[in-house]
Scaffold this motif. Structure first.
Motif, PDB file in Angstrom:
ATOM      1  N   VAL A   4      -6.609   8.737   9.816  1.00  0.00           N
ATOM      2  CA  VAL A   4      -5.979   8.849   8.507  1.00  0.00           C
ATOM      3  C   VAL A   4      -4.591   8.236   8.651  1.00  0.00           C
ATOM      4  CG1 VAL A   4      -5.381  10.390   6.601  1.00  0.00           C
ATOM      5  CG2 VAL A   4      -7.269  10.984   8.136  1.00  0.00           C
ATOM      6  N   ARG A   5      -4.455   7.024   8.143  1.00  0.00           N
ATOM      7  CA  ARG A   5      -3.214   6.276   8.323  1.00  0.00           C
ATOM      8  C   ARG A   5      -2.180   6.670   7.259  1.00  0.00           C
ATOM      9  NH1 ARG A   5      -3.555   2.453  12.020  1.00  0.00           N
ATOM     10  NH2 ARG A   5      -5.601   2.170  12.973  1.00  0.00           N
ATOM     11  N   PRO A   6      -0.894   6.352   7.480  1.00  0.00           N
ATOM     12  CA  PRO A   6       0.120   6.702   6.488  1.00  0.00           C
ATOM     13  C   PRO A   6      -0.265   6.212   5.091  1.00  0.00           C
ATOM     14  CG  PRO A   6       1.175   5.945   8.493  1.00  0.00           C
ATOM     15  CD  PRO A   6      -0.299   5.721   8.682  1.00  0.00           C
ATOM     16  N   GLY A   7      -0.237   7.127   4.133  1.00  0.00           N
ATOM     17  CA  GLY A   7      -0.583   6.792   2.754  1.00  0.00           C
ATOM     18  C   GLY A   7      -2.057   6.878   2.445  1.00  0.00           C
ATOM     19  N   ASP A   8      -2.899   7.119   3.448  1.00  0.00           N
ATOM     20  CA  ASP A   8      -4.349   7.187   3.234  1.00  0.00           C
ATOM     21  C   ASP A   8      -4.750   8.483   2.536  1.00  0.00           C
ATOM     22  OD1 ASP A   8      -5.037   4.755   4.256  1.00  0.00           O
ATOM     23  OD2 ASP A   8      -6.037   5.510   6.054  1.00  0.00           O
ATOM     24  N   VAL A   9      -5.819   8.377   1.749  1.00  0.00           N
ATOM     25  CA  VAL A   9      -6.490   9.538   1.166  1.00  0.00           C
ATOM     26  C   VAL A   9      -7.985   9.389   1.461  1.00  0.00           C
ATOM     27  CG1 VAL A   9      -6.993  10.870  -0.908  1.00  0.00           C
ATOM     28  CG2 VAL A   9      -4.779   9.729  -0.685  1.00  0.00           C
ATOM     29  N   TRP A  10      -8.512  10.223   2.338  1.00  0.00           N
ATOM     30  CA  TRP A  10      -9.934  10.206   2.686  1.00  0.00           C
ATOM     31  C   TRP A  10     -10.642  11.359   1.984  1.00  0.00           C
ATOM     32  CZ3 TRP A  10     -12.691   7.466   6.818  1.00  0.00           C
ATOM     33  CH2 TRP A  10     -11.923   6.471   7.434  1.00  0.00           C
ATOM     34  N   GLU A  11     -11.849  11.070   1.501  1.00  0.00           N
ATOM     35  CA  GLU A  11     -12.731  12.118   0.998  1.00  0.00           C
ATOM     36  C   GLU A  11     -13.980  12.136   1.872  1.00  0.00           C
ATOM     37  OE1 GLU A  11     -11.811  12.541  -3.724  1.00  0.00           O
ATOM     38  OE2 GLU A  11     -13.200  10.949  -3.128  1.00  0.00           O
ATOM     39  N   ASN A  18       0.832  -1.196   0.000  1.00  0.00           N
ATOM     40  CA  ASN A  18       0.000   0.000   0.000  1.00  0.00           C
ATOM     41  C   ASN A  18       0.873   1.256   0.000  1.00  0.00           C
ATOM     42  OD1 ASN A  18       0.869   0.440   2.665  1.00  0.00           O
ATOM     43  ND2 ASN A  18      -0.895  -0.619   3.530  1.00  0.00           N
ATOM     44  N   THR A  19       0.203   2.409  -0.089  1.00  0.00           N
ATOM     45  CA  THR A  19       0.950   3.665  -0.215  1.00  0.00           C
ATOM     46  C   THR A  19       1.766   3.958   1.039  1.00  0.00           C
ATOM     47  OG1 THR A  19      -0.807   4.495  -1.650  1.00  0.00           O
ATOM     48  CG2 THR A  19       0.735   6.105  -0.772  1.00  0.00           C
ATOM     49  N   GLY A  20       1.220   3.633   2.214  1.00  0.00           N
ATOM     50  CA  GLY A  20       1.983   3.853   3.440  1.00  0.00           C
ATOM     51  C   GLY A  20       3.270   3.049   3.463  1.00  0.00           C
ATOM     52  N   LEU A  39       4.819   6.029  -6.165  1.00  0.00           N
ATOM     53  CA  LEU A  39       4.162   7.027  -5.331  1.00  0.00           C
ATOM     54  C   LEU A  39       3.463   8.085  -6.175  1.00  0.00           C
ATOM     55  CD1 LEU A  39       6.842   7.476  -2.521  1.00  0.00           C
ATOM     56  CD2 LEU A  39       4.530   6.554  -2.252  1.00  0.00           C
ATOM     57  N   ALA A  40       4.084   8.460  -7.296  1.00  0.00           N
ATOM     58  CA  ALA A  40       3.442   9.431  -8.190  1.00  0.00           C
ATOM     59  C   ALA A  40       2.142   8.878  -8.745  1.00  0.00           C
ATOM     60  CB  ALA A  40       4.393   9.810  -9.324  1.00  0.00           C
ATOM     61  N   ARG A  41       2.102   7.578  -9.011  1.00  0.00           N
ATOM     62  CA  ARG A  41       0.867   6.964  -9.496  1.00  0.00           C
ATOM     63  C   ARG A  41      -0.201   6.940  -8.401  1.00  0.00           C
ATOM     64  NH1 ARG A  41       1.954   1.458 -12.636  1.00  0.00           N
ATOM     65  NH2 ARG A  41      -0.294   1.772 -12.989  1.00  0.00           N
ATOM     66  N   ALA A  42       0.224   6.839  -7.128  1.00  0.00           N
ATOM     67  CA  ALA A  42      -0.731   6.839  -6.022  1.00  0.00           C
ATOM     68  C   ALA A  42      -1.301   8.226  -5.771  1.00  0.00           C
ATOM     69  CB  ALA A  42      -0.065   6.311  -4.752  1.00  0.00           C
ATOM     70  N   GLY A  43      -0.584   9.253  -6.164  1.00  0.00           N
ATOM     71  CA  GLY A  43      -1.042  10.627  -5.963  1.00  0.00           C
ATOM     72  C   GLY A  43       0.141  11.573  -5.941  1.00  0.00           C
ATOM     73  N   TRP A  44       0.008  12.690  -6.642  1.00  0.00           N
ATOM     74  CA  TRP A  44       1.126  13.627  -6.737  1.00  0.00           C
ATOM     75  C   TRP A  44       1.526  14.173  -5.373  1.00  0.00           C
ATOM     76  CZ3 TRP A  44       4.913  14.281  -9.771  1.00  0.00           C
ATOM     77  CH2 TRP A  44       5.635  15.474  -9.823  1.00  0.00           C
TER      78      TRP A  44
END
Length: 579
Positions: free
Chosen positions: A540-547, A2-4, A57-62
């Motif tokens: 909000v955990r490391p690498g998380d993106v919440w909306e 995962n991103t984290g 990481l760039a693919r996961a979000g800039w």
């Protein structure tokens, strides 16, 4: 992965690459040829590996890769271009590649420091400062090794340093801080809610409490930790008089998760002044939200809450039927407070366990010996909760879960992080391997009530060097700034507001917006598919993106912060303001 995990891996690889280049340079200076020729290829391999993690990481979000792609990648490429060809020629005098290897090490270290000390957002000034540092260190190394530094390198370092100072380093951006709010609203709300039907007095003061047979110096309401449980029936008007006996740094009462009018929110410097020794403040509001909540001081909250200035607030729809137990979990001076006393429960009786996490870190709860349902989270009822068994729940800092069950004839036990906190009898159960409930997929779904958003804000959570105070500090930051220099989020009454909250740090940040509950839309790109989830505290955990989204229907100036209160104190606090 995962991103984290990618963020952690990228950081480790960056350290290894920089250490490899610097170690190779030091070995070449010492003429330790085998060591230098061993470390340099290792560093080259780590540099290539970092290119892979940065791309991922760039693919996961800039947000996760901005400074890595714009600053670290060019510096790493320069390191490879300068050091690589010289290594391929395998010089007889290994000392001749010392400066190129050291340059590569400085480039890798500079890239790493940009991520660790500055982070998000990337800026031209920060990149120029890193380049200037790399060139200056290279020039000094050249000189120390007995060679005259290239005039080109020296002049380039000076020019880049000047450019960095002209453009600004980006380490200390100066956005407008949230303006101060006059402290003149002590009774503004009190005149509008009617005469009180429930009155309480809470006196804050130092106290000595017994925990596990040990006397602990605490701060307490009415001499006890937790403070008195405040209860009401929906429709009641609560009047709570707060008095400060001897807490020198002041106290307030914040009604955590209870969306009171702004004047009653208890945030010093925003909605009121802190109540100092010998002073008092009267809070008055209508109990129109059924559910499980808690109260705590918001003055020097990291210290105050940790030392015991908190208590439970429960609003019920009607007189209680069955058994209703509040289970606040708190750690005082490293010692877990004892569980509530357990009364015998007859089989068939309905039971509600109100789990409240008053610490600054997440706790894992597991109910053994009976099926149960999660009836409510953060005071909001869930839609269509299903029966669960052998399933744990994670309650974030500040969060509340209501578990409901029918008392069985056999014993029941509630465990927190493996420790029994509620028992009706001996239970032999190992809960460590139980799966954890995902609240975003639990219960029955309903359509999102809004088709558009009037305001959208992105909060990128990170760590960075804050240079605004008299002394530099390593702060927890939002969008590259730390309190009080984070720009406020300005909304209008009636706006539908969307937050995108991104965690690119290595810490869990339990996010908490005052005065509002937010509806979870998605997490890490996956829409919420369970019951509508209205939260006031979520991890909000490391690498998380919440909306998340909410309607701006409670005017005022509201704190919006991490509820790991040490993080909030270290900069991770901003404000939502109504225009």
């Amino acid at each position: 992965m995962n991103t984290g995990s990618l963020l952690a891996a990228d950081l480790v690889i960056a350290v290894l690459a920089a250490a490899g280049w610097l170690g190779g340079g030091a070995a070449s200076v010492a003429r330790r040829r085998p060591l230098a020729l061993g470390l340099a290829p290792f560093a080259l391999l780590a540099t290539v590996a970092r290119a892979i993690t940065i791309t991922a990481l760039a693919r996961a979000g800039w947000w996760f890769a901005a400074e890595k792609a714009l600053i670290a990648a060019p510096l790493s490429l320069a390191a490879v271009v300068v050091a690589g060809p010289r290594l391929l020629r395998t010089p007889r005098d290994i000392r001749s590649v010392a400066v190129p290897l050291l340059f590569a090490g400085y480039a890798g270290s500079g890239a790493l420091l940009v991520t660790v000390l500055h982070g998000y957002p990337a800026s031209a000034g920060t990149g120029l400062l890193a380049v200037a540092g790399v060139l200056a260190a290279t020039a000094v190394s050249w000189r120390v090794l007995g060679r005259r530094p290239s005039r080109t390198v020296s002049r380039a370092a000076l020019a880049v340093a000047v450019a960095a100072l002209v453009t600004g380093t980006g380490l200390a951006a100066t956005p407008d801080a949230a303006p101060a709010v006059p402290h003149d609203h002590e009774y503004r709300n009190a005149r509008t809610v009617g005469e009180p039907t429930r009155r309480f007095t809470l006196t804050a003061g130092t106290a000595t409490v017994s925990v596990s047979g040990r006397d602990v110096a605490a701060w307490a309401f009415n001499g006890q930790v937790p403070g008195p449980e405040l209860t009401a029936t929906v429709g009641d008007v609560l009047e709570v008089t707060l008095r400060n006996r001897d807490i020198a740094r002041g106290v307030t009462l914040h009604w955590h998760g209870y969306d009171v009018p702004n004047s009653q929110d208890g945030v010093p410097g925003v909605t009121q002044a802190a109540v100092l020794p010998g002073q008092e403040f009267v809070y008055r509001f209508r109990a129109d939200q059924v559910g499980t909540y808690w109260y705590h001081t918001h003055a020097v909250s990291d210290v105050g809450v940790r030392r015991g200035l908190y208590g439970v607030l429960v609003v019920r729809p009607a007189p209680v039927t069955g058994v209703d137990v509040t289970v606040p979990v708190h750690t005082l001076e490293g010692l877990p407070l004892p569980a509530p006393k357990t009364e015998p429960v007859e089989a068939g009786v309905p039971v509600r366990l109100r789990l409240i996490n008053t610490d600054s870190t997440t706790h894992r709860y597991a109910l053994a010996g009976t099926p149960f349902r999660v009836a409510a989270i953060d005071g909001s009822d869930l839609q269509g909760p299903t029966s669960l068994v052998d399933t744990a729940v994670l309650v974030p800092a500040g969060g509340r879960y209501d578990l409901v069950l029918t008392a069985p004839a056999t014993p029941v036990a509630l465990f927190v992080d493996g420790r029994a906190v509620y028992l009706t009898g001996p239970v032999s159960a190992t809960t460590d391997a139980w799966p954890v409930l995902d609240p975003l997929t639990y219960g029955s779904a309903s359509p999102v009530p809004w088709s558009r958003f009037d305001k959208e804000f992105t909060l990128v959570l990170d760590r960075g060097l804050d240079l605004h105070g008299l002394l530099p500090r390593y702060a927890h930051t939002v969008n590259g700034a730390a309190d009080p220099d984070i720009p406020p989020q300005v909304v209008r009454l009636g706006d539908v507001v969307k937050f995108t909250i991104v965690n690119r740090s290595q810490f869990v940040h339990p996010w908490h917006l005052h005065g509002h509950h937010v509806l979870v839309l998605s997490r890490n790109g996956k829409p919420a598919t369970g019951s509508p989830l209205w939260l006031d505290s979520f991890d909000v955990r490391p690498g998380d993106v919440w909306e998340v989204a909410f309607r701006a229907d409670n005017p005022g100036t509201w704190a919006n912060h991490c509820h790991n209160l040490a993080h909030a104190d270290a900069g991770m606090t901003l404000h939502l303001m109504y225009s």
